[in-house]
Design an enzyme around this catalytic site. Structure first.
Site, PDB file in Angstrom:
ATOM      1  CE  LYS A 278      95.856 154.780  -0.749  1.00  0.00           C
ATOM      2  NZ  LYS A 278      95.341 155.389   0.497  1.00  0.00           N
ATOM      3  CG  ASP A 283      92.342 159.815  -2.092  1.00  0.00           C
ATOM      4  OD1 ASP A 283      91.311 159.763  -2.791  1.00  0.00           O
ATOM      5  OD2 ASP A 283      92.394 159.454  -0.911  1.00  0.00           O
ATOM      6  CE  LYS A 290      91.696 162.113   0.472  1.00  0.00           C
ATOM      7  NZ  LYS A 290      91.567 161.543   1.818  1.00  0.00           N
ATOM      8  CG  ASP A 301      96.651 158.242  -0.893  1.00  0.00           C
ATOM      9  OD1 ASP A 301      97.092 157.796   0.177  1.00  0.00           O
ATOM     10  OD2 ASP A 301      95.457 158.111  -1.230  1.00  0.00           O
ATOM     11  CG  ASP A 360      88.620 159.829   1.084  1.00  0.00           C
ATOM     12  OD1 ASP A 360      89.562 159.679   0.275  1.00  0.00           O
ATOM     13  OD2 ASP A 360      88.722 160.506   2.117  1.00  0.00           O
ATOM     14  NE  ARG A 364      89.449 150.963   3.592  1.00  0.00           N
ATOM     15  CZ  ARG A 364      89.085 151.374   4.805  1.00  0.00           C
ATOM     16  NH1 ARG A 364      88.082 150.783   5.426  1.00  0.00           N
ATOM     17  NH2 ARG A 364      89.727 152.359   5.396  1.00  0.00           N
TER      18      ARG A 364
END
Length: 516
Positions: A278, A283, A290, A301, A360, A364
């Site tokens: 990833k 992010d 967030k 991240d 968020d 995935r």
């Protein structure tokens, strides 16, 4: 960005006669001896030079022999080095040497404590038996990783801040021994790529946006023999990489997919390993933004992709008899007029359609496309790593990675992590978690359809499992905690990026090479 890697060499002879700035020795506690200290193997001539008073003197200075404890002692001419640094290695070992992770952490702590020194020698216990290569590897890795410091962006010299050690030598019985020299060569390669991982993770997010990150990885791979493929935004759209495109479309710095490939020479039908990482360079959470507190740490991240890229650099130098491909799914998750939204339905590279409930949960989405591409290309094993969920930290803390996948492969990851000091713990993929991700309108919801946070680390693993081709052994390694160290330096971990799980991935590749 970082300070240069120290030079590292092996030496033999009497450490008491070495004209270096400092000499590192090990120190054991002895609970059954009333708290008496015992210099570790390798320090015999040092103890003799102190006429039996070394342990009592260190005790007066507060030493206890506890693992990782560092005690400095001026030698006043007793030995050639003006300074001895005793590092605690815990209780006297029952075998020939302390546990390798104890040595790795202790070495890292001692070398870091000697910042400002030019030349340092390490007289630590290296046994003369079958354990010697593993013990030496731990000492060498600890020395190289403990001496790391990110250069940062300060414009003025910092008073009292000393540069890391420049030259290191490790005392062994025979510096010309082929096995010992092989460990030195490997440690230099592994140390270099773990330091590179840390550099990428520590870099400011405005400097390492997706195109820049992809360019940096491609530049690092130049001349290594790795095959490099970089897909830009238009190619990702045309290729059907819906997850990477969706996450990356909200940023003015468009996403990338980088594939690095290594093929061993002269090996008929080698086993194939795919690594997927990833690479969210920052992010914000996207539309599901967030909280501000701690958001700056989201520059890390992309630690999974950094680890995968660095692992391929090591593979190119180590040349195992295994074909290895690395897939770095890189994007920046930003809120904007072009960002993807809760409620969107995304068609992924595999053809599955995903209902987005939380922007968020972007990791995935990009990983699913990377996993599906790796399976489409063909592989015998798939290992994916990512800073995927805060649930990993809640469940397992900041040192232990969570592992999900097929049970046998998860156990291989755990064994590899235990071997190199990057612990990982297998977690389940329960049917009831999958049931909670049923979507009314798409093949699967990206998170629990009722936004229930229970088991949200497991939700990430369940989602990713949907994109792994049937029959492919695989494991997802959630490194949300262990990839970035926010506390004070400890052992061979400095503040910031840690380089986890590069050494685990290399151990897994070694395992596949040896055992299939």
């Amino acid at each position: 960005m970082t300070h240069p890697t120290p030079t590292l060499r092996l030496a033999d002879g009497d450490p008491a006669e070495l004209a270096v700035d400092a000499l590192i020795i090990g120190l054991h506690s002895q609970p059954g001896e009333g708290g008496a200290l015992l210099p570790a193997a390798g320090a015999e001539s040092i103890a003799a030079a102190f006429d039996g008073k070394l342990s009592s003197t260190l005790s007066l200075l507060g030493a206890t022999g506890a693992p990782g404890e560092v005690t400095k002692l001026a030698t006043l001419g007793t030995v050639a080095a003006p300074l001895i640094v005793a590092v605690g290695l815990g209780d006297e070992p029952a075998g020939s040497a302390p546990a390798t992770e104890t040595l790795r952490r202790g070495t890292g702590a001692a070398v870091r404590a000697l910042a400002g020194s030019e030349n340092v020698a390490l007289a630590l216990p290296v046994p003369g038996d079958a354990d010697a290569p593993g013990v030496l590897r731990a000492i060498l890795e600890g020395a190289l990783l403990g001496s790391y410091r990110f250069g940062g962006y300060k414009t003025k010299p910092q008073p009292g801040r000393r540069d890391p050690v420049k030259n290191l030598q490790v005392i062994v019985a025979d510096s010309g021994d082929a096995a010992a020299q092989a460990e030195l060569t490997r440690a230099e390669i592994v140390g270099r790529v773990v330091r590179q991982t840390r550099d990428w993770v520590n870099q400011a997010p405005n400097e390492l946006r997706p195109p820049a990150f992809a360019d940096a990885v491609a530049a690092a791979a130049e001349g290594t023999g790795l095959e490099v493929e970089v897909l830009d935004f238009d190619q990702l759209k045309a290729g059907g990489y819906g997850g990477i495109v969706a996450v990356g479309q909200g940023s003015e710095a468009p996403p990338r997919l980088v594939k690095l490939s290594y093929t061993p020479e002269g090996v008929q039908n080698p086993k194939r390993v795919a690594l997927v990482g990833k690479g969210i360079t920052f992010d914000t959470g996207g539309i599901s933004i967030k909280p501000a507190a701690g958001m700056w740490e989201m520059k890390s991240d992309m630690a999974g992709a950094a680890a995968v890229g660095a692992t391929l650099l090591a593979v190119a130098a180590l040349k195992p008899d295994v074909a290895v491909s690395g897939y770095l799914a890189i994007a920046e998750n930003m809120p904007s007029g072009t960002a993807y939204r809760p409620g969107d339905v995304i068609t992924m590279f595999s053809g599955k359609r995903v209902e987005v409930l939380n922007t968020d949960a972007e990791g995935r989405m990009v990983l699913a496309d990377g996993i599906a591409r790796a399976c489409a290309d063909g592989t015998d094993y798939l290992f994916e790593t990512s800073t995927l969920t805060g649930g990993q930290v809640i469940s397992l803390g900041k040192r232990i990675a969570g592992v999900m996948g097929d049970p046998a492969t998860c156990e291989r990851v755990k064994a590899a992590g235990d071997l190199v000091g990057e612990p990982a713990w297998p977690m389940p993929l329960p049917d009831d978690v999958r049931k909670g991700m049923e979507s009314e309108i798409a093949d699967i919801s990206q998170t629990n359809a009722s936004m229930d946070r229970a088991g949200h680390m497991l939700q990430g693993g369940v989602f990713l499992s949907e994109f792994v081709a049937e029959g492919v052994p695989w494991a997802h390694i959630d490194i949300a905690g262990p990839s970035y160290h926010t506390g004070e330096p400890s052992g061979y971990w400095t503040k910031g990026g840690t380089g986890v799980p590069v050494r685990t991935l290399l151990a897994l590749i070694d395992d596949v090479a040896a055992n299939g």
